[in-house]
Design a protein around this motif. Structure first.
Motif, mmCIF file in Angstrom:
data_model
loop_
_atom_site.group_PDB
_atom_site.id
_atom_site.type_symbol
_atom_site.label_atom_id
_atom_site.label_comp_id
_atom_site.label_asym_id
_atom_site.label_seq_id
_atom_site.Cartn_x
_atom_site.Cartn_y
_atom_site.Cartn_z
ATOM 1 N N MET A 1 0.835 -1.191 0.000
ATOM 2 C CA MET A 1 0.000 0.000 0.000
ATOM 3 C C MET A 1 0.872 1.245 0.000
ATOM 4 N N ASN A 2 0.388 2.272 -0.586
ATOM 5 C CA ASN A 2 1.157 3.499 -0.647
ATOM 6 C C ASN A 2 1.017 4.290 0.629
ATOM 7 N N GLY A 3 1.953 5.225 0.856
ATOM 8 C CA GLY A 3 1.861 6.131 1.992
ATOM 9 C C GLY A 3 0.891 7.245 1.681
ATOM 10 N N GLU A 4 0.887 8.262 2.520
ATOM 11 C CA GLU A 4 -0.044 9.366 2.346
ATOM 12 C C GLU A 4 0.214 10.068 1.015
ATOM 13 N N VAL A 5 -0.878 10.401 0.347
ATOM 14 C CA VAL A 5 -0.758 11.137 -0.898
ATOM 15 C C VAL A 5 -0.690 12.617 -0.589
ATOM 16 N N ASP A 6 -0.178 13.398 -1.548
ATOM 17 C CA ASP A 6 -0.135 14.847 -1.372
ATOM 18 C C ASP A 6 -1.537 15.412 -1.550
ATOM 19 N N GLU A 7 -2.039 16.078 -0.508
ATOM 20 C CA GLU A 7 -3.357 16.672 -0.612
ATOM 21 C C GLU A 7 -3.256 18.111 -1.076
ATOM 22 N N GLU A 8 -4.318 18.581 -1.685
ATOM 23 C CA GLU A 8 -4.383 19.977 -2.071
ATOM 24 C C GLU A 8 -4.655 20.806 -0.825
ATOM 25 N N SER A 9 -4.016 21.954 -0.733
ATOM 26 C CA SER A 9 -4.219 22.810 0.422
ATOM 27 C C SER A 9 -4.896 24.113 0.023
ATOM 28 N N SER A 10 -5.670 24.071 -1.080
ATOM 29 C CA SER A 10 -6.305 25.275 -1.594
ATOM 30 C C SER A 10 -7.362 25.828 -0.645
ATOM 31 N N LEU A 11 -7.851 24.971 0.265
ATOM 32 C CA LEU A 11 -8.878 25.430 1.194
ATOM 33 C C LEU A 11 -8.304 26.328 2.281
ATOM 34 N N VAL A 12 -6.998 26.383 2.407
ATOM 35 C CA VAL A 12 -6.384 27.210 3.437
ATOM 36 C C VAL A 12 -6.398 28.674 2.991
ATOM 37 N N ASP A 13 -7.146 29.481 3.709
ATOM 38 C CA ASP A 13 -7.136 30.931 3.469
ATOM 39 C C ASP A 13 -5.924 31.483 4.225
ATOM 40 N N ILE A 14 -4.888 31.852 3.480
ATOM 41 C CA ILE A 14 -3.618 32.225 4.106
ATOM 42 C C ILE A 14 -3.773 33.437 5.007
ATOM 43 N N ASN A 15 -4.468 34.435 4.546
ATOM 44 C CA ASN A 15 -4.606 35.658 5.335
ATOM 45 C C ASN A 15 -5.414 35.402 6.612
ATOM 46 N N GLU A 16 -6.557 34.735 6.460
ATOM 47 C CA GLU A 16 -7.421 34.454 7.610
ATOM 48 C C GLU A 16 -6.710 33.543 8.611
ATOM 49 N N THR A 17 -6.011 32.540 8.085
ATOM 50 C CA THR A 17 -5.312 31.594 8.964
ATOM 51 C C THR A 17 -4.187 32.277 9.729
ATOM 52 N N SER A 61 -3.249 19.138 15.796
ATOM 53 C CA SER A 61 -4.310 20.149 15.849
ATOM 54 C C SER A 61 -5.026 20.182 14.500
ATOM 55 N N VAL A 62 -6.310 20.575 14.529
ATOM 56 C CA VAL A 62 -7.124 20.556 13.315
ATOM 57 C C VAL A 62 -7.861 21.879 13.174
ATOM 58 N N LEU A 63 -7.714 22.495 12.010
ATOM 59 C CA LEU A 63 -8.448 23.717 11.682
ATOM 60 C C LEU A 63 -9.725 23.357 10.936
ATOM 61 N N ASN A 64 -10.837 23.949 11.352
ATOM 62 C CA ASN A 64 -12.121 23.722 10.688
ATOM 63 C C ASN A 64 -12.480 24.959 9.882
ATOM 64 N N TYR A 65 -12.555 24.809 8.561
ATOM 65 C CA TYR A 65 -12.835 25.933 7.661
ATOM 66 C C TYR A 65 -14.295 26.002 7.217
ATOM 67 N N SER A 66 -15.153 25.118 7.715
ATOM 68 C CA SER A 66 -16.512 25.077 7.185
ATOM 69 C C SER A 66 -17.456 26.075 7.824
ATOM 70 N N ASP A 67 -17.345 26.256 9.123
ATOM 71 C CA ASP A 67 -18.253 27.169 9.803
ATOM 72 C C ASP A 67 -17.973 28.612 9.418
ATOM 73 N N ALA A 68 -18.908 29.472 9.766
ATOM 74 C CA ALA A 68 -18.737 30.909 9.482
ATOM 75 C C ALA A 68 -17.473 31.432 10.154
ATOM 76 N N ASN A 69 -17.181 30.899 11.338
ATOM 77 C CA ASN A 69 -15.980 31.317 12.062
ATOM 78 C C ASN A 69 -14.959 30.183 12.083
ATOM 79 N N LEU A 70 -13.741 30.495 11.719
ATOM 80 C CA LEU A 70 -12.655 29.524 11.765
ATOM 81 C C LEU A 70 -12.440 29.080 13.208
#
Length: 390
Positions: A1-17, A61-70
Protein backbone atom coordinates in the motif's frame (compact mmCIF):
# COMPACT_ATOMS: atom_id res chain seq x y z
CA UNK A 1 0.00 0.00 0.00
CA UNK A 2 1.16 3.50 -0.65
CA UNK A 3 1.86 6.13 1.99
CA UNK A 4 -0.04 9.37 2.35
CA UNK A 5 -0.76 11.14 -0.90
CA UNK A 6 -0.13 14.85 -1.37
CA UNK A 7 -3.36 16.67 -0.61
CA UNK A 8 -4.38 19.98 -2.07
CA UNK A 9 -4.22 22.81 0.42
CA UNK A 10 -6.30 25.27 -1.59
CA UNK A 11 -8.88 25.43 1.19
CA UNK A 12 -6.38 27.21 3.44
CA UNK A 13 -7.14 30.93 3.47
CA UNK A 14 -3.62 32.22 4.11
CA UNK A 15 -4.61 35.66 5.34
CA UNK A 16 -7.42 34.45 7.61
CA UNK A 17 -5.31 31.59 8.96
CA UNK A 18 -2.34 33.84 9.70
CA UNK A 19 -4.52 36.25 11.69
CA UNK A 20 -6.34 33.45 13.53
CA UNK A 21 -3.15 31.62 14.53
CA UNK A 22 -1.10 34.77 15.14
CA UNK A 23 1.43 33.69 12.52
CA UNK A 24 2.86 35.60 9.57
CA UNK A 25 1.43 34.96 6.10
CA UNK A 26 4.90 33.85 4.99
CA UNK A 27 4.94 31.27 7.80
CA UNK A 28 1.54 29.89 6.76
CA UNK A 29 2.66 29.63 3.13
CA UNK A 30 5.75 27.71 4.23
CA UNK A 31 3.63 25.33 6.32
CA UNK A 32 1.53 24.55 3.25
CA UNK A 33 4.57 24.10 1.02
CA UNK A 34 6.19 21.72 3.52
CA UNK A 35 2.96 19.69 3.93
CA UNK A 36 2.78 20.56 7.62
CA UNK A 37 -0.73 21.88 7.00
CA UNK A 38 -2.58 19.05 5.25
CA UNK A 39 -6.18 18.34 4.38
CA UNK A 40 -8.04 15.39 5.80
CA UNK A 41 -9.50 13.00 3.21
CA UNK A 42 -12.83 12.34 1.58
CA UNK A 43 -15.70 14.41 2.91
CA UNK A 44 -13.42 16.04 5.50
CA UNK A 45 -11.08 18.01 3.23
CA UNK A 46 -12.26 21.18 5.01
CA UNK A 47 -10.48 19.93 8.16
CA UNK A 48 -6.81 20.90 7.97
CA UNK A 49 -4.41 19.10 10.29
CA UNK A 50 -0.97 19.97 11.62
CA UNK A 51 1.46 17.12 10.96
CA UNK A 52 4.08 18.73 13.24
CA UNK A 53 4.17 21.08 16.20
CA UNK A 54 4.32 24.70 15.05
CA UNK A 55 5.15 27.44 17.54
CA UNK A 56 2.37 27.27 20.17
CA UNK A 57 0.22 24.85 18.13
CA UNK A 58 0.45 21.15 18.97
CA UNK A 59 0.95 18.39 16.41
CA UNK A 60 -2.41 16.86 15.50
CA UNK A 61 -4.31 20.15 15.85
CA UNK A 62 -7.12 20.56 13.32
CA UNK A 63 -8.45 23.72 11.68
CA UNK A 64 -12.12 23.72 10.69
CA UNK A 65 -12.84 25.93 7.66
CA UNK A 66 -16.51 25.08 7.19
CA UNK A 67 -18.25 27.17 9.80
CA UNK A 68 -18.74 30.91 9.48
CA UNK A 69 -15.98 31.32 12.06
CA UNK A 70 -12.66 29.52 11.76
CA UNK A 71 -11.97 27.26 14.76
CA UNK A 72 -9.19 24.96 15.91
CA UNK A 73 -9.30 21.62 17.70
CA UNK A 74 -6.04 21.71 19.60
CA UNK A 75 -3.82 18.64 19.61
CA UNK A 76 -3.58 16.91 22.96
CA UNK A 77 -0.38 17.95 24.78
CA UNK A 78 2.07 15.15 25.46
CA UNK A 79 2.15 14.13 29.10
CA UNK A 80 5.62 13.96 30.64
CA UNK A 81 6.73 10.62 32.02
CA UNK A 82 7.93 10.16 35.57
CA UNK A 83 10.67 7.61 36.28
CA UNK A 84 11.12 8.18 40.03
CA UNK A 85 7.85 8.89 41.81
CA UNK A 86 8.91 10.53 45.06
CA UNK A 87 11.35 13.14 43.65
CA UNK A 88 9.08 13.89 40.66
CA UNK A 89 6.12 14.57 42.96
CA UNK A 90 8.25 16.73 45.23
CA UNK A 91 9.67 18.80 42.37
CA UNK A 92 6.54 19.20 40.25
CA UNK A 93 3.57 19.16 42.65
CA UNK A 94 4.80 20.66 45.92
CA UNK A 95 2.86 23.89 45.24
CA UNK A 96 -0.56 22.15 45.43
CA UNK A 97 -2.38 20.76 48.46
CA UNK A 98 -3.35 17.51 46.75
CA UNK A 99 -2.99 15.57 43.52
CA UNK A 100 -5.63 13.61 41.64
CA UNK A 101 -4.57 10.12 40.54
CA UNK A 102 -6.50 8.66 37.60
CA UNK A 103 -6.00 5.51 35.56
CA UNK A 104 -3.96 5.57 32.38
CA UNK A 105 -5.80 3.09 30.19
CA UNK A 106 -4.15 1.11 27.41
CA UNK A 107 -5.87 1.85 24.13
CA UNK A 108 -5.62 4.60 21.55
CA UNK A 109 -6.00 8.32 22.10
CA UNK A 110 -8.88 10.16 20.40
CA UNK A 111 -10.55 13.56 20.52
CA UNK A 112 -14.27 13.82 19.88
CA UNK A 113 -15.81 17.14 18.90
CA UNK A 114 -18.87 18.53 17.18
CA UNK A 115 -17.91 19.81 13.75
CA UNK A 116 -20.61 21.56 11.71
CA UNK A 117 -23.31 19.60 13.54
CA UNK A 118 -21.62 16.18 13.32
CA UNK A 119 -19.71 14.35 16.06
CA UNK A 120 -16.29 13.44 14.68
CA UNK A 121 -13.39 11.49 16.20
CA UNK A 122 -9.80 12.53 15.52
CA UNK A 123 -6.69 10.43 16.02
CA UNK A 124 -3.69 11.87 17.86
CA UNK A 125 -2.32 12.92 14.46
CA UNK A 126 -5.47 14.84 13.55
CA UNK A 127 -6.88 12.33 11.08
CA UNK A 128 -10.61 11.59 11.01
CA UNK A 129 -10.96 7.87 11.77
CA UNK A 130 -14.23 6.55 10.27
CA UNK A 131 -14.30 3.49 12.53
CA UNK A 132 -13.77 5.50 15.70
CA UNK A 133 -16.25 8.16 14.57
CA UNK A 134 -18.95 5.49 14.19
CA UNK A 135 -18.14 4.07 17.63
CA UNK A 136 -18.16 7.46 19.36
CA UNK A 137 -21.56 8.25 17.88
CA UNK A 138 -22.87 4.95 19.22
CA UNK A 139 -21.34 5.33 22.69
CA UNK A 140 -21.94 8.89 23.89
CA UNK A 141 -25.04 10.95 24.55
CA UNK A 142 -25.29 13.42 21.62
CA UNK A 143 -27.00 15.99 23.85
CA UNK A 144 -23.62 16.63 25.46
CA UNK A 145 -22.39 18.39 22.34
CA UNK A 146 -25.75 20.07 21.82
CA UNK A 147 -25.27 21.64 25.24
CA UNK A 148 -21.50 22.12 24.95
CA UNK A 149 -20.63 22.61 21.25
CA UNK A 150 -17.40 24.40 22.20
CA UNK A 151 -15.89 21.46 24.09
CA UNK A 152 -13.63 18.58 23.08
CA UNK A 153 -13.73 15.17 24.75
CA UNK A 154 -10.26 13.64 25.05
CA UNK A 155 -10.56 9.91 25.58
CA UNK A 156 -9.02 6.47 25.34
CA UNK A 157 -10.67 3.82 23.15
CA UNK A 158 -10.17 0.43 24.79
CA UNK A 159 -11.36 -3.12 24.33
CA UNK A 160 -10.85 -6.24 22.20
CA UNK A 161 -12.43 -4.82 19.00
CA UNK A 162 -9.59 -2.35 18.72
CA UNK A 163 -7.65 -2.04 15.45
CA UNK A 164 -4.61 -0.42 17.08
CA UNK A 165 -4.17 -1.64 20.68
CA UNK A 166 -6.39 -4.62 21.48
CA UNK A 167 -6.59 -5.35 25.23
CA UNK A 168 -8.81 -7.74 27.18
CA UNK A 169 -7.84 -6.62 30.70
CA UNK A 170 -10.75 -4.18 30.97
CA UNK A 171 -14.42 -5.00 31.51
CA UNK A 172 -15.26 -4.12 27.91
CA UNK A 173 -17.01 -6.50 25.50
CA UNK A 174 -16.20 -4.71 22.25
CA UNK A 175 -14.81 -1.18 22.25
CA UNK A 176 -15.55 1.65 24.66
CA UNK A 177 -14.83 5.34 25.14
CA UNK A 178 -13.31 6.55 28.43
CA UNK A 179 -12.80 10.30 28.83
CA UNK A 180 -9.71 11.54 30.66
CA UNK A 181 -9.92 15.25 29.80
CA UNK A 182 -12.26 17.97 28.54
CA UNK A 183 -10.76 20.90 26.66
CA UNK A 184 -12.16 24.01 25.04
CA UNK A 185 -11.95 24.58 21.31
CA UNK A 186 -9.49 27.28 20.19
CA UNK A 187 -7.83 27.88 23.58
CA UNK A 188 -7.29 24.23 24.51
CA UNK A 189 -7.96 25.15 28.15
CA UNK A 190 -8.75 22.05 30.27
CA UNK A 191 -11.58 21.55 32.73
CA UNK A 192 -10.54 21.02 36.38
CA UNK A 193 -10.79 17.36 37.39
CA UNK A 194 -13.85 17.63 39.64
CA UNK A 195 -15.73 19.86 37.20
CA UNK A 196 -15.01 17.44 34.36
CA UNK A 197 -16.13 14.42 36.32
CA UNK A 198 -19.35 16.08 37.49
CA UNK A 199 -20.14 17.36 33.99
CA UNK A 200 -19.72 13.94 32.37
CA UNK A 201 -21.60 12.09 35.09
CA UNK A 202 -24.68 14.16 34.23
CA UNK A 203 -24.58 12.68 30.70
CA UNK A 204 -23.55 9.17 31.80
CA UNK A 205 -20.39 9.42 29.69
CA UNK A 206 -17.74 6.98 30.92
CA UNK A 207 -14.49 8.23 32.40
CA UNK A 208 -11.17 6.74 33.46
CA UNK A 209 -11.04 5.51 37.05
CA UNK A 210 -10.27 8.05 39.76
CA UNK A 211 -8.17 6.34 42.44
CA UNK A 212 -8.33 9.31 44.77
CA UNK A 213 -6.83 12.60 45.90
CA UNK A 214 -3.59 12.48 47.89
CA UNK A 215 -1.19 14.86 49.58
CA UNK A 216 1.91 15.22 47.38
CA UNK A 217 4.26 14.17 50.19
CA UNK A 218 2.37 10.88 50.67
CA UNK A 219 1.28 10.26 47.10
CA UNK A 220 4.27 8.13 46.08
CA UNK A 221 3.33 5.48 48.65
CA UNK A 222 -0.29 5.39 47.53
CA UNK A 223 0.64 5.33 43.85
CA UNK A 224 3.08 2.46 44.40
CA UNK A 225 0.24 0.43 45.95
CA UNK A 226 -2.03 1.28 43.02
CA UNK A 227 0.65 0.39 40.48
CA UNK A 228 1.23 -3.02 42.09
CA UNK A 229 -2.50 -3.72 42.17
CA UNK A 230 -3.34 -2.74 38.60
CA UNK A 231 -0.09 -4.23 37.28
CA UNK A 232 -1.22 -7.65 38.50
CA UNK A 233 -4.30 -7.18 36.28
CA UNK A 234 -2.17 -6.25 33.23
CA UNK A 235 -3.41 -2.64 33.26
CA UNK A 236 -1.16 0.20 32.15
CA UNK A 237 -0.61 2.85 34.82
CA UNK A 238 -1.69 6.18 36.28
CA UNK A 239 -1.74 9.88 35.46
CA UNK A 240 -1.06 12.30 38.30
CA UNK A 241 -2.84 15.65 37.95
CA UNK A 242 -3.16 18.98 39.65
CA UNK A 243 -6.93 18.97 40.38
CA UNK A 244 -7.21 22.47 38.89
CA UNK A 245 -5.27 21.38 35.77
CA UNK A 246 -2.88 24.33 36.03
CA UNK A 247 0.29 22.29 36.56
CA UNK A 248 1.28 19.82 33.86
CA UNK A 249 0.21 16.19 34.56
CA UNK A 250 2.67 13.32 34.66
CA UNK A 251 2.28 9.61 33.89
CA UNK A 252 3.75 6.48 35.46
CA UNK A 253 3.38 2.91 34.20
CA UNK A 254 3.41 -0.61 35.58
CA UNK A 255 6.18 -3.12 35.00
CA UNK A 256 3.67 -5.36 33.26
CA UNK A 257 2.86 -2.60 30.77
CA UNK A 258 6.55 -1.96 30.07
CA UNK A 259 7.14 -5.66 29.43
CA UNK A 260 4.07 -6.04 27.21
CA UNK A 261 5.41 -3.13 25.14
CA UNK A 262 8.77 -4.90 24.91
CA UNK A 263 7.07 -8.12 23.79
CA UNK A 264 5.34 -6.25 21.00
CA UNK A 265 8.44 -4.27 20.09
CA UNK A 266 10.77 -7.25 19.80
CA UNK A 267 8.21 -9.32 17.90
CA UNK A 268 8.53 -6.62 15.24
CA UNK A 269 12.13 -5.71 16.09
CA UNK A 270 12.98 -4.06 12.77
CA UNK A 271 9.81 -1.93 12.54
CA UNK A 272 9.77 -0.48 16.06
CA UNK A 273 12.11 2.39 16.84
CA UNK A 274 15.05 1.72 19.13
CA UNK A 275 14.08 4.64 21.39
CA UNK A 276 10.73 2.91 21.99
CA UNK A 277 12.48 -0.28 23.11
CA UNK A 278 15.32 1.27 25.10
CA UNK A 279 13.03 3.60 27.05
CA UNK A 280 11.01 0.65 28.41
CA UNK A 281 14.13 -0.99 29.80
CA UNK A 282 15.17 2.31 31.40
CA UNK A 283 11.77 2.57 33.12
CA UNK A 284 12.27 -0.87 34.64
CA UNK A 285 15.68 0.05 36.00
CA UNK A 286 14.49 3.22 37.72
CA UNK A 287 11.40 1.53 39.15
CA UNK A 288 13.45 -1.35 40.59
CA UNK A 289 15.89 1.13 42.15
CA UNK A 290 13.21 3.34 43.73
CA UNK A 291 11.34 0.36 45.11
CA UNK A 292 14.60 -0.94 46.64
CA UNK A 293 13.82 -4.46 45.49
CA UNK A 294 15.49 -7.35 47.27
CA UNK A 295 17.63 -9.80 45.37
CA UNK A 296 14.80 -12.21 44.53
CA UNK A 297 12.42 -9.50 43.32
CA UNK A 298 15.16 -7.99 41.18
CA UNK A 299 15.91 -11.43 39.71
CA UNK A 300 12.21 -11.85 38.95
CA UNK A 301 12.17 -8.48 37.20
CA UNK A 302 15.29 -9.36 35.21
CA UNK A 303 13.68 -12.59 34.07
CA UNK A 304 10.45 -10.78 33.19
CA UNK A 305 12.27 -8.14 31.12
CA UNK A 306 14.56 -10.65 29.44
CA UNK A 307 11.67 -12.94 28.58
CA UNK A 308 9.79 -10.00 27.09
CA UNK A 309 12.72 -9.35 24.79
CA UNK A 310 13.93 -12.79 23.70
CA UNK A 311 10.86 -15.04 23.52
CA UNK A 312 8.89 -12.91 21.01
CA UNK A 313 11.99 -12.21 18.93
CA UNK A 314 12.98 -15.90 18.75
CA UNK A 315 9.40 -16.80 17.81
CA UNK A 316 9.51 -14.24 15.00
CA UNK A 317 12.83 -15.57 13.69
CA UNK A 318 11.60 -19.17 13.75
CA UNK A 319 8.26 -18.31 12.12
CA UNK A 320 9.87 -16.45 9.23
CA UNK A 321 12.39 -19.27 8.89
CA UNK A 322 9.41 -21.58 8.27
CA UNK A 323 8.05 -19.18 5.60
CA UNK A 324 5.31 -17.82 7.86
CA UNK A 325 4.62 -14.10 7.81
CA UNK A 326 4.61 -12.47 11.23
CA UNK A 327 1.53 -10.28 11.60
CA UNK A 328 -0.18 -8.14 14.19
CA UNK A 329 -3.64 -9.63 14.59
CA UNK A 330 -6.67 -7.55 15.56
CA UNK A 331 -10.38 -7.26 14.91
CA UNK A 332 -13.04 -4.58 14.65
CA UNK A 333 -16.81 -4.61 14.92
CA UNK A 334 -18.88 -2.43 12.59
CA UNK A 335 -22.62 -1.95 12.30
CA UNK A 336 -22.39 -1.01 8.61
CA UNK A 337 -20.11 -2.44 5.94
CA UNK A 338 -19.79 1.07 4.50
CA UNK A 339 -17.76 1.98 7.59
CA UNK A 340 -15.47 -0.99 6.94
CA UNK A 341 -14.81 0.27 3.41
CA UNK A 342 -14.04 3.75 4.70
CA UNK A 343 -11.73 2.34 7.37
CA UNK A 344 -9.83 0.31 4.75
CA UNK A 345 -9.32 3.52 2.76
CA UNK A 346 -8.18 5.30 5.93
CA UNK A 347 -5.49 2.68 6.63
CA UNK A 348 -4.46 2.57 2.98
CA UNK A 349 -3.92 6.33 2.88
CA UNK A 350 -2.00 6.12 6.14
CA UNK A 351 0.42 3.63 4.60
CA UNK A 352 -0.59 0.69 6.82
CA UNK A 353 -0.61 -2.68 5.06
CA UNK A 354 -3.52 -4.80 6.30
CA UNK A 355 -5.25 -7.97 5.17
CA UNK A 356 -8.94 -8.12 6.10
CA UNK A 357 -10.84 -11.38 6.36
CA UNK A 358 -14.45 -11.70 5.26
CA UNK A 359 -16.90 -10.00 7.68
CA UNK A 360 -18.65 -12.36 10.09
CA UNK A 361 -22.33 -11.35 10.51
CA UNK A 362 -23.70 -10.98 14.04
CA UNK A 363 -27.06 -9.76 15.33
CA UNK A 364 -25.81 -6.22 15.87
CA UNK A 365 -23.19 -5.87 13.15
CA UNK A 366 -20.13 -7.57 11.69
CA UNK A 367 -16.88 -8.83 13.21
CA UNK A 368 -13.93 -8.31 10.88
CA UNK A 369 -10.57 -9.92 11.64
CA UNK A 370 -7.47 -8.19 10.30
CA UNK A 371 -3.76 -8.89 10.00
CA UNK A 372 -1.32 -6.00 9.90
CA UNK A 373 1.97 -6.77 8.20
CA UNK A 374 5.09 -5.18 9.63
CA UNK A 375 7.04 -5.51 6.43
CA UNK A 376 10.51 -4.46 7.57
CA UNK A 377 10.79 -7.19 10.23
CA UNK A 378 9.58 -9.91 7.86
CA UNK A 379 11.89 -8.81 5.05
CA UNK A 380 14.94 -8.35 7.29
CA UNK A 381 14.50 -11.70 9.01
CA UNK A 382 14.00 -13.49 5.69
CA UNK A 383 17.14 -11.91 4.24
CA UNK A 384 19.19 -13.04 7.25
CA UNK A 385 17.87 -16.58 6.86
CA UNK A 386 19.10 -16.34 3.26
CA UNK A 387 22.58 -15.47 4.49
CA UNK A 388 22.64 -11.66 4.51
CA UNK A 389 24.64 -9.75 7.10
CA UNK A 390 23.00 -7.56 9.76
Amino acid sequence: MNGEVDEESSLVDINETAIFLNLSKAKVRKLIERNILRNNWGQYTNLIRFTKKVSHIEEGSVLNYSDANLEIIRGFPKIRRCLLLEPALKKNFSSVDEVAVEEKMNGYNVRAAQINGDIIAFTRGGLVCPYTTEKVNELIDPTFFEDYPNLILCAEMVGPDNPYVAKTCYDVNSLDFFVFDIREKNSGEPYPVKKRRETLEAYKIKQVNLFGYFKPKDAHKEITKIINEIGSEEREGVVVKDPEMILQPMKYTTSNSNCKDLEFGFKFYNDIGRDYLFSRVIREGFQAAEWNENNQKLKDRCYRVGSSILYPMVNTINSVGKNKKVTEDAQIKVTRLEVLDLFKQHLNRSGIEVHFEEPIPEEDGYIVKMKKLNKSTNDKTESIWLGDYW
